[in-house]
Design a protein around this motif. Structure first.
Motif, PDB file in Angstrom:
ATOM      1  N   ASP A  48      -4.288   3.883 -16.104  1.00  0.00           N
ATOM      2  CA  ASP A  48      -5.496   4.105 -15.317  1.00  0.00           C
ATOM      3  C   ASP A  48      -5.445   3.415 -13.955  1.00  0.00           C
ATOM      4  O   ASP A  48      -6.434   3.392 -13.232  1.00  0.00           O
ATOM      5  N   ARG A  49      -4.330   2.810 -13.616  1.00  0.00           N
ATOM      6  CA  ARG A  49      -4.284   2.080 -12.349  1.00  0.00           C
ATOM      7  C   ARG A  49      -4.442   3.050 -11.187  1.00  0.00           C
ATOM      8  O   ARG A  49      -3.941   4.186 -11.206  1.00  0.00           O
ATOM      9  N   ALA A  50      -5.159   2.589 -10.178  1.00  0.00           N
ATOM     10  CA  ALA A  50      -5.416   3.430  -9.013  1.00  0.00           C
ATOM     11  C   ALA A  50      -4.163   3.522  -8.140  1.00  0.00           C
ATOM     12  O   ALA A  50      -3.462   2.541  -7.940  1.00  0.00           O
ATOM     13  N   ILE A  51      -3.907   4.716  -7.656  1.00  0.00           N
ATOM     14  CA  ILE A  51      -2.777   4.943  -6.762  1.00  0.00           C
ATOM     15  C   ILE A  51      -3.308   4.979  -5.327  1.00  0.00           C
ATOM     16  O   ILE A  51      -4.251   5.713  -5.020  1.00  0.00           O
ATOM     17  N   ALA A  52      -2.708   4.167  -4.477  1.00  0.00           N
ATOM     18  CA  ALA A  52      -3.149   4.124  -3.083  1.00  0.00           C
ATOM     19  C   ALA A  52      -2.910   5.475  -2.418  1.00  0.00           C
ATOM     20  O   ALA A  52      -1.840   6.074  -2.550  1.00  0.00           O
ATOM     21  N   VAL A  53      -3.909   5.950  -1.737  1.00  0.00           N
ATOM     22  CA  VAL A  53      -3.823   7.230  -1.027  1.00  0.00           C
ATOM     23  C   VAL A  53      -4.038   6.972   0.459  1.00  0.00           C
ATOM     24  O   VAL A  53      -5.067   6.415   0.855  1.00  0.00           O
ATOM     25  N   VAL A  54      -3.074   7.361   1.252  1.00  0.00           N
ATOM     26  CA  VAL A  54      -3.208   7.185   2.697  1.00  0.00           C
ATOM     27  C   VAL A  54      -3.877   8.427   3.269  1.00  0.00           C
ATOM     28  O   VAL A  54      -3.861   9.500   2.658  1.00  0.00           O
ATOM     29  N   LYS A  57       0.811  -1.220   0.000  1.00  0.00           N
ATOM     30  CA  LYS A  57       0.000   0.000   0.000  1.00  0.00           C
ATOM     31  C   LYS A  57       0.842   1.267   0.000  1.00  0.00           C
ATOM     32  O   LYS A  57       0.561   2.206  -0.764  1.00  0.00           O
ATOM     33  N   VAL A  58       1.865   1.336   0.853  1.00  0.00           N
ATOM     34  CA  VAL A  58       2.581   2.599   1.011  1.00  0.00           C
ATOM     35  C   VAL A  58       3.870   2.667   0.196  1.00  0.00           C
ATOM     36  O   VAL A  58       4.397   3.762  -0.020  1.00  0.00           O
ATOM     37  N   ILE A  59       4.411   1.522  -0.242  1.00  0.00           N
ATOM     38  CA  ILE A  59       5.626   1.550  -1.045  1.00  0.00           C
ATOM     39  C   ILE A  59       5.312   1.289  -2.522  1.00  0.00           C
ATOM     40  O   ILE A  59       5.702   2.050  -3.395  1.00  0.00           O
ATOM     41  N   GLY A  84      -3.275   0.844  -5.416  1.00  0.00           N
ATOM     42  CA  GLY A  84      -4.581   1.346  -5.015  1.00  0.00           C
ATOM     43  C   GLY A  84      -5.671   0.303  -5.030  1.00  0.00           C
ATOM     44  O   GLY A  84      -6.775   0.548  -4.548  1.00  0.00           O
ATOM     45  N   SER A  85      -5.408  -0.875  -5.597  1.00  0.00           N
ATOM     46  CA  SER A  85      -6.432  -1.918  -5.657  1.00  0.00           C
ATOM     47  C   SER A  85      -6.463  -2.786  -4.402  1.00  0.00           C
ATOM     48  O   SER A  85      -7.346  -3.632  -4.261  1.00  0.00           O
ATOM     49  N   ILE A  86      -5.487  -2.607  -3.526  1.00  0.00           N
ATOM     50  CA  ILE A  86      -5.432  -3.448  -2.329  1.00  0.00           C
ATOM     51  C   ILE A  86      -6.484  -2.985  -1.322  1.00  0.00           C
ATOM     52  O   ILE A  86      -6.755  -1.786  -1.171  1.00  0.00           O
TER      53      ILE A  86
END
Length: 599
Positions: A276-282, A247-249, A253-255
């Protein structure tokens, strides 16, 4: 056999024991969870659920031991010469004085120590009942007032040291690195190990007298404690680290949260390809003083508050003092407008609370006295709504805005200056420690349940034993498990319904909070409480968490990173608790004992 002549005193005493437990939850337990909520590691409602569970676990499994100090360590039961009625009255007056003082302070957002309030009240009724010579002013084997009040100075200092040591270790291992995010991920199992070991130690080493775990040999205690802590460390390494890494490294964004169950399989999980892949946002863990949703509701032009409503009557009557109070008018108007915006937001929502607040807003009391027919009809509509608001308002309170202070007010400006002296760390790093902070908050809540349940259950056990048998010596009997369960449940009710009053002060009004800082504060306070509780010394959770907060705040390397004005007010309130609670209880006991009676 229940003695009917003591029933009235027992009922009154039970009421004040429950009230004292309620105040304990609204005051001390709110302190334990304030750092987690203010750091945004957990929502307010989630904190209420976790707090309830761990408070009751700590109280029921560990809390019986610390009750003995307040029961028998301050006023020896022999001093009552077998008079169960006087003994019951003494502890009833102590509970009445302590609970009244703590409730008044909680109402005014001053988190005084419920522990020291009750101890001072017991000493006050002891002086009024059996004389100053019978009160255990000295050490008394670690159970006298001397030993208990020694913690008044030692506990905050010790908690500050523990909190500072833990945060400095995080700071040196993670925050000072050129690339701190990987260091935060890989070092997380170690801090899970520390937190899990503390929690396990409190259960096994302290133990419950009914379980007899404290009588086990040292090797057994060490093996179970380190084994459990090591097990949690291993589980976090196998499951938490791969999930956090993705998630953070990898910024996958799909996790989702349930992917943590995949454990080591996440290492080979390919990141979604394509633009178009989602980027994980904390989450953003920065402290804010404004709520965008509230700001959209209205401005000072659309939500008006009459200055006459917020000015003191003396100021209204004296036109010459209006100019002097001009700054006060502006401040109170800002506060009133902010509160009205928040209430408008709640009224627009759904659910029972929104309906109740709309009903209250649409049915104000009319002109004239309350006994006017029209006002009586309105009152019948308002009473059930007032009960609903009292029970549910705390769960919807805007904790974050209230903790920081209303933007534009002197307090809000002061806190902005305090925050400016604290370094802000990347959200990805803080996100890693948010999970550890939840565990440390649960540990702190468990430690509080283990220690502070003795505040209310000790006197209540005296009342119950004397009422049931008519024998003052019965106060030496063990505390019943059902008593611990009832009072721990009452503590949880206090946390849920009224804890917001203390949370808004303890949160970010002392220093800047973040998950890495918060878990250090909570862990430092938990260690201190457990150490004192191990020696059967009731210690204030409020003082421990405040000391740990100041200790971590000083780790910013600047004295200006701590709001010393608020710290000074808290210390003053702690000191004043001792004479005020003791005097109130002593006067109340003296009046009742010397009141005219017949027969």
């Amino acid at each position: 056999m229940v003695l009917s002549e003591y029933t009235f005193v027992f009922v009154i005493g039970t009421f004040f024991a429950l009230l004292d437990a309620y105040n304990n939850g609204a005051n001390d337990v709110a302190n334990a969870w304030a750092t987690s909520v203010s750091s945004r590691s957990i929502t307010y409602r989630q904190a209420m659920v976790c707090g309830t569970i761990f408070e009751m676990l700590g109280a029921i499994t560990v809390g019986a031991r610390s009750a003995d100090t307040i029961k028998n360590g301050i006023i020896p039961h022999e001093s009552f010469a077998g008079n169960a009625g006087v003994q019951m009255l003494a502890f009833t007056c102590a509970l009445a004085a302590a609970s009244s003082w703590v409730m008044w302070c909680t109402r005014h957002s001053a988190h005084v120590s419920s522990t020291y309030s009750l101890i001072s009240s017991v000493a006050g009724v002891g002086v009024a009942t059996v004389g100053a010579s019978q009160v255990q002013w000295g050490w008394n084997g670690g159970k006298g007032l001397g030993a208990i009040f020694a913690g008044l100075g030692m506990a905050p200092a010790i908690a500050a040291c523990f909190g500072a040591i833990i945060f400095m270790s995080i700071k040196l291992v993670v925050h000072k690195r050129r690339c701190p995010v990987p260091w935060a991920v890989w070092s997380a199992p170690f801090f899970f190990l520390v937190a899990a070991t503390i929690c396990t130690l409190s259960i096994v080493y302290k133990g419950s007298p009914n379980l007899g775990l404290n009588k086990r040999p040292a090797w057994y205690i060490a093996a179970v404690t380190m084994g459990t802590g090591g097990g949690v460390c291993l589980i976090s390494a196998l499951f938490f680290v791969p999930w956090t890494h993705a998630k953070v490294i990898k910024r996958d964004g799909s996790i989702r949260w349930y992917h943590v169950l995949s454990g080591p399989l996440l290492w080979s999980r390919p990141a979604p390809a394509g633009t178009d892949r989602a980027i994980a946002v904390v989450p953003n863990y920065a402290v804010v003083q404004e709520d965008p949703d509230i700001n959209e509701i209205g401005s000072p032009d659309t939500i008006r508050v009459d200055p006459i409503d917020v000015l003191p009557k003396a100021t209204q009557a004296n036109e010459k003092s209006v100019k002097v109070a001009e700054g006060q008018v502006d401040y109170k108007l800002l506060m009133a407008q902010a509160e009205e915006k928040f209430h408008a937001k709640l009224r627009k929502g759904r659910g029972l609370l929104a309906w109740a607040m709309r009903t209250l807003h649409e049915n104000p009391m009319g002109p004239g006295e309350i006994y006017e027919i029209k006002n009586l009809r309105i009152l019948l509509k308002r009473i059930p709504c007032m009960v609903i608001v009292g029970a549910l308002y705390g769960l919807h309170y805007d904790i974050h805005a209230a903790q920081s202070g209303i933007h534009g007010t002197p307090e809000g400006d002061r806190m902005e200056r305090v925050y400016s002296h604290a370094k802000k760390y990347p959200n990805e790093v803080e996100h890693t420690y948010s999970f550890i902070q939840i565990l440390t908050a649960c540990t702190a809540s468990f430690a509080h349940g283990a220690n502070d349940i003795g505040n209310s259950v000790g006197p209540w056990a005296v009342l119950y034993g004397a009422w049931r048998t008519g024998n003052a010596a019965e106060s030496e009997a063990d505390v019943e498990v059902w008593q611990l369960a009832v009072l721990s449940a009452t503590i949880s009710v206090g946390l849920i319904t009224y804890g917001y009053n203390i949370m808004k002060v303890m949160g970010n009004k002392i220093t800047y909070h973040s998950p890495s800082r918060g878990c250090s504060m909570e862990m430092g306070a938990a260690i201190t409480v457990l150490i004192f509780s191990q020696y059967s010394l009731p210690v204030s959770t409020s003082m421990c968490i405040t000391g740990a907060t100041v200790g971590v705040g000083l780790c910013n390397g600047n004295l200006k990173a701590v709001n010393w004005q608020r710290v000074g007010l808290l210390v003053f309130a702690w000191i004043m608790t001792v004479p005020i609670a003791g005097t109130l209880a002593g006067i109340l006991m003296g009046i009742i004992l010397n009141a005219p009676h017949f027969g």
